[in-house]
Design a protein around this motif. Structure first.
Motif, short mmCIF file in Angstrom:
data_model
loop_
_atom_site.label_atom_id
_atom_site.label_comp_id
_atom_site.label_asym_id
_atom_site.label_seq_id
_atom_site.Cartn_x
_atom_site.Cartn_y
_atom_site.Cartn_z
N GLU A 21 0.82 -1.21 0.00
CA GLU A 21 0.00 0.00 0.00
C GLU A 21 0.85 1.26 0.00
O GLU A 21 0.57 2.22 -0.73
CB GLU A 21 -0.93 0.00 1.22
N SER A 22 1.92 1.27 0.81
CA SER A 22 2.70 2.49 0.97
C SER A 22 3.84 2.63 -0.04
O SER A 22 4.10 3.72 -0.54
CB SER A 22 3.27 2.55 2.39
N GLU A 23 4.52 1.51 -0.34
CA GLU A 23 5.72 1.58 -1.16
C GLU A 23 5.50 1.24 -2.62
O GLU A 23 6.38 1.50 -3.45
CB GLU A 23 6.80 0.67 -0.57
N VAL A 24 4.37 0.63 -2.94
CA VAL A 24 4.06 0.32 -4.35
C VAL A 24 3.03 1.32 -4.87
O VAL A 24 3.32 2.13 -5.76
CB VAL A 24 3.56 -1.12 -4.51
N TYR A 25 1.83 1.30 -4.27
CA TYR A 25 0.76 2.16 -4.77
C TYR A 25 0.84 3.58 -4.20
O TYR A 25 0.31 4.51 -4.81
CB TYR A 25 -0.60 1.55 -4.44
N GLY A 26 1.51 3.74 -3.06
CA GLY A 26 1.58 5.06 -2.45
C GLY A 26 2.80 5.86 -2.82
O GLY A 26 2.96 7.00 -2.36
N THR A 27 3.68 5.31 -3.63
CA THR A 27 4.91 6.01 -4.01
C THR A 27 4.68 6.84 -5.27
O THR A 27 4.32 6.30 -6.31
CB THR A 27 6.05 5.00 -4.27
N PRO A 28 4.90 8.16 -5.20
CA PRO A 28 4.71 8.99 -6.39
C PRO A 28 5.84 8.78 -7.38
O PRO A 28 6.92 8.28 -7.03
CB PRO A 28 4.73 10.41 -5.82
N PRO A 29 5.63 9.13 -8.63
CA PRO A 29 6.71 9.02 -9.63
C PRO A 29 7.92 9.86 -9.24
O PRO A 29 7.79 10.90 -8.58
CB PRO A 29 6.05 9.55 -10.92
N ARG A 30 9.09 9.39 -9.65
CA ARG A 30 10.32 10.12 -9.32
C ARG A 30 10.42 11.44 -10.08
O ARG A 30 11.12 12.35 -9.66
CB ARG A 30 11.54 9.25 -9.64
N TRP A 31 9.80 11.52 -11.23
CA TRP A 31 9.83 12.75 -12.02
C TRP A 31 8.45 13.04 -12.57
O TRP A 31 7.59 12.16 -12.62
CB TRP A 31 10.86 12.67 -13.15
N PRO A 32 8.21 14.28 -12.98
CA PRO A 32 6.86 14.66 -13.43
C PRO A 32 6.46 13.94 -14.71
O PRO A 32 7.30 13.42 -15.46
CB PRO A 32 6.98 16.17 -13.65
N ALA A 33 5.15 13.93 -14.96
CA ALA A 33 4.62 13.20 -16.11
C ALA A 33 5.17 13.72 -17.43
O ALA A 33 5.44 12.94 -18.34
CB ALA A 33 3.09 13.27 -16.10
N ILE A 68 5.52 14.73 -31.07
CA ILE A 68 4.08 14.53 -31.29
C ILE A 68 3.61 13.28 -30.55
O ILE A 68 2.53 13.26 -29.94
CB ILE A 68 3.78 14.42 -32.79
N VAL A 69 4.42 12.22 -30.58
CA VAL A 69 4.09 11.00 -29.85
C VAL A 69 3.99 11.30 -28.36
O VAL A 69 3.07 10.83 -27.67
CB VAL A 69 5.14 9.91 -30.12
N ALA A 70 4.94 12.08 -27.83
CA ALA A 70 4.90 12.44 -26.42
C ALA A 70 3.62 13.20 -26.09
O ALA A 70 2.98 12.96 -25.05
CB ALA A 70 6.13 13.27 -26.06
N GLY A 71 3.24 14.10 -26.96
CA GLY A 71 2.00 14.84 -26.76
C GLY A 71 0.78 13.93 -26.79
O GLY A 71 -0.16 14.09 -26.01
N ALA A 72 0.79 12.95 -27.71
CA ALA A 72 -0.33 12.00 -27.81
C ALA A 72 -0.43 11.15 -26.55
O ALA A 72 -1.53 10.87 -26.06
CB ALA A 72 -0.15 11.12 -29.04
N LEU A 73 0.72 10.73 -25.99
CA LEU A 73 0.71 9.95 -24.77
C LEU A 73 0.17 10.77 -23.60
O LEU A 73 -0.60 10.26 -22.76
CB LEU A 73 2.13 9.46 -24.45
N ALA A 74 0.57 12.04 -23.53
CA ALA A 74 0.07 12.92 -22.47
C ALA A 74 -1.44 13.13 -22.61
O ALA A 74 -2.18 13.12 -21.61
CB ALA A 74 0.81 14.25 -22.50
N LEU A 75 -1.91 13.32 -23.84
CA LEU A 75 -3.34 13.51 -24.07
C LEU A 75 -4.12 12.26 -23.71
O LEU A 75 -5.20 12.34 -23.12
CB LEU A 75 -3.58 13.89 -25.53
N ASN A 76 -3.57 11.10 -24.03
CA ASN A 76 -4.23 9.84 -23.71
C ASN A 76 -4.31 9.62 -22.21
O ASN A 76 -5.29 9.07 -21.69
CB ASN A 76 -3.50 8.68 -24.38
N ALA A 77 -3.27 10.05 -21.47
CA ALA A 77 -3.28 9.90 -20.02
C ALA A 77 -4.35 10.78 -19.39
O ALA A 77 -4.98 10.40 -18.39
CB ALA A 77 -1.91 10.25 -19.45
N LYS A 78 -4.56 11.95 -19.95
CA LYS A 78 -5.57 12.86 -19.40
C LYS A 78 -6.97 12.47 -19.84
O LYS A 78 -7.93 12.68 -19.10
CB LYS A 78 -5.26 14.29 -19.85
N HIS A 79 -7.09 11.91 -21.04
CA HIS A 79 -8.40 11.51 -21.57
C HIS A 79 -8.32 10.06 -22.05
O HIS A 79 -8.15 9.80 -23.25
CB HIS A 79 -8.83 12.43 -22.71
N PRO A 80 -8.40 9.09 -21.12
CA PRO A 80 -8.25 7.67 -21.51
C PRO A 80 -9.26 7.21 -22.55
O PRO A 80 -9.00 6.24 -23.26
CB PRO A 80 -8.46 6.93 -20.18
#
Length: 411
Positions: free
Chosen positions: A106-118, A152-164
């Protein structure tokens, strides 16, 4: 059926949590079933019945208790999967109890935030695209188009993360947009060999690992899981092809524009630079554990060297087999060193290098769009490469089991 005994409920819940987490981390269904079966005695369960599928997990304690079903949640980052594998290893060695393991998950797998921003995660597509292009078609203009397309691929991945909900459109839309840009450059005589530039740019989105995992599952007898992965991957590949075909029509280019020809030879130092760039991109995009960076880089380097060297001499199929086997053996050796990572932690990034959708296969892929004279042979060669990589992975998994039996989670 009777309800499970109250004393077994915490253990059952823990196994379900671990199983769904491993599936969300990309572990094959066969290995998840083996892992949970092996863990059962360590958590006080005499026997369990488990069936793992790509999108769900069924688990029953004993022969008369209720079956627990859990859907697979969002994909885990690789650092989360690696931590979960560490917890599984500690449980198997009885260094952790049920309650402590549950708290750690719970704390170290699901509760750990990413090391760097999205945004930095998605920008990992940039060095991956550039690295692949250095291997596939290292012309300066091609590299410029690959870099722009990767953004463009990076932008598409970001858009997909925000709008699955836009996820189903990602393959065809990305392939269409990137192909239109590259083919427009080809029509203006700015670059040659547009197919390889398109493939290098889109490689991160191709479902190559899912294809090989599906083949591995089928070879191990998990027909339902493997078949579903292959069907899903085939549909995604068909959508990519549809996007490229649509771009050909829109730009008015002929089929000869998509011939799989390399006009600029890649020297050894360009190949090394490409491997380094793609490795950096994978580390960023996958969130690989920083403490295991050196073993991961060593495994990727060895796999890439075997894949490119042997593949250049004996063809893509033998190169894929050699790359998968090399990655397996190096990962096993590194796992036996003091404080070495679990086998899979080093193997997975290298597997993504060797597997379809990574530069190992794509650099030697024989699929081509031409007048049709070589399509059947090209498809056969590409199919052989898929299967030999899967065979190499299966052999590597067996080696890992023999060399490190406490780590039952392999390919």
């Amino acid at each position: 059926m009777h309800e499970a005994d109250e004393s077994t409920v915490p253990a059952q819940e823990l196994l379900v949590t671990i199983g769904t987490g491993l599936l969300a981390g990309g572990i094959s269904s066969v290995d998840v079933e083996d892992a949970l079966t092996g863990l059962a005695p360590a958590v006080g369960l005499k026997s369990i019945n488990v069936a793992a599928l790509p999108k769900g997990l069924f688990l029953t304690v004993g022969s008369s208790s209720a079956t627990r079903f859990e859907r697979i949640g969002a994909d885990l980052r690789f650092d989360q999967t690696a931590k979960l594998l560490d917890i599984v290893d500690a449980l198997r060695a009885r260094r952790l109890g049920i309650e402590a393991a549950s708290r750690m998950i719970e704390s170290e797998v699901y509760g750990t935030p990413p090391r760097w921003p999205a945004w930095l995660t998605y920008l990992g597509a940039l060095p991956i695209g550039i690295g692949l292009c250095l291997l596939l078609e290292p012309g300066l203009v091609n590299l410029a188009f690959a870099a722009f397309g990767s953004l463009i691929v990076a932008g598409a991945l970001a858009l997909n993360a925000k709008h699955p909900s836009l996820g189903p459109l990602l393959p065809v839309a990305s392939a269409f947009i990137i192909s239109v840009i590259v083919l427009a450059g080809y029509r203006l005589d700015w670059l040659e060999s547009p197919l390889r530039t398109i493939v290098a740019t889109l490689a991160l989105l191709l479902p190559g690992s899912a294809v090989v995992t599906g083949l591995t599952e089928i070879s191990a007898g998990a027909l339902s899981a493997g078949s579903s992965r292959l069907v899903s991957s085939s549909v995604q590949l068909a959508m990519f092809i549809a996007g490229v075909a649509g771009a050909v029509v829109v730009t008015g280019t002929g089929a000869e524009a998509l011939a799989n020809s390399q006009l600029t030879d890649s020297t050894w130092w360009l190949s090394a630079l490409g491997v380094a760039a793609a490795t950096l991109g994978l580390i960023i995009y996958l969130h690989t554990p920083l403490e295991h960076t050196v073993p991961i880089v060593l495994t990727i380097g060895a796999a890439a060297l075997a894949q490119l060297g042997i593949g250049a001499e004996f063809g893509a199929a033998i190169g894929g087999l050699a790359g998968a086997l090399t990655a397996s053996l190096v990962a096993v050796v590194l796992s036996r060193l003091p404080k070495g990572p679990i086998w899979r932690i080093s193997f997975v990034p290298a597997f993504l290098v060797v597997a379809p959708g990574s530069f190992g296969l794509l650099n030697a892929s024989q699929i081509e769009f031409g007048d049709g004279s070589g399509v059947a042979g090209s498809m056969l060669a590409a199919g052989a490469t898929f299967f030999t990589i899967a065979i190499g992975t299966v052999i590597g998994s067996a080696i890992a089991h023999v060399a490190e039996p406490k780590d039952e989670i392999v390919a």
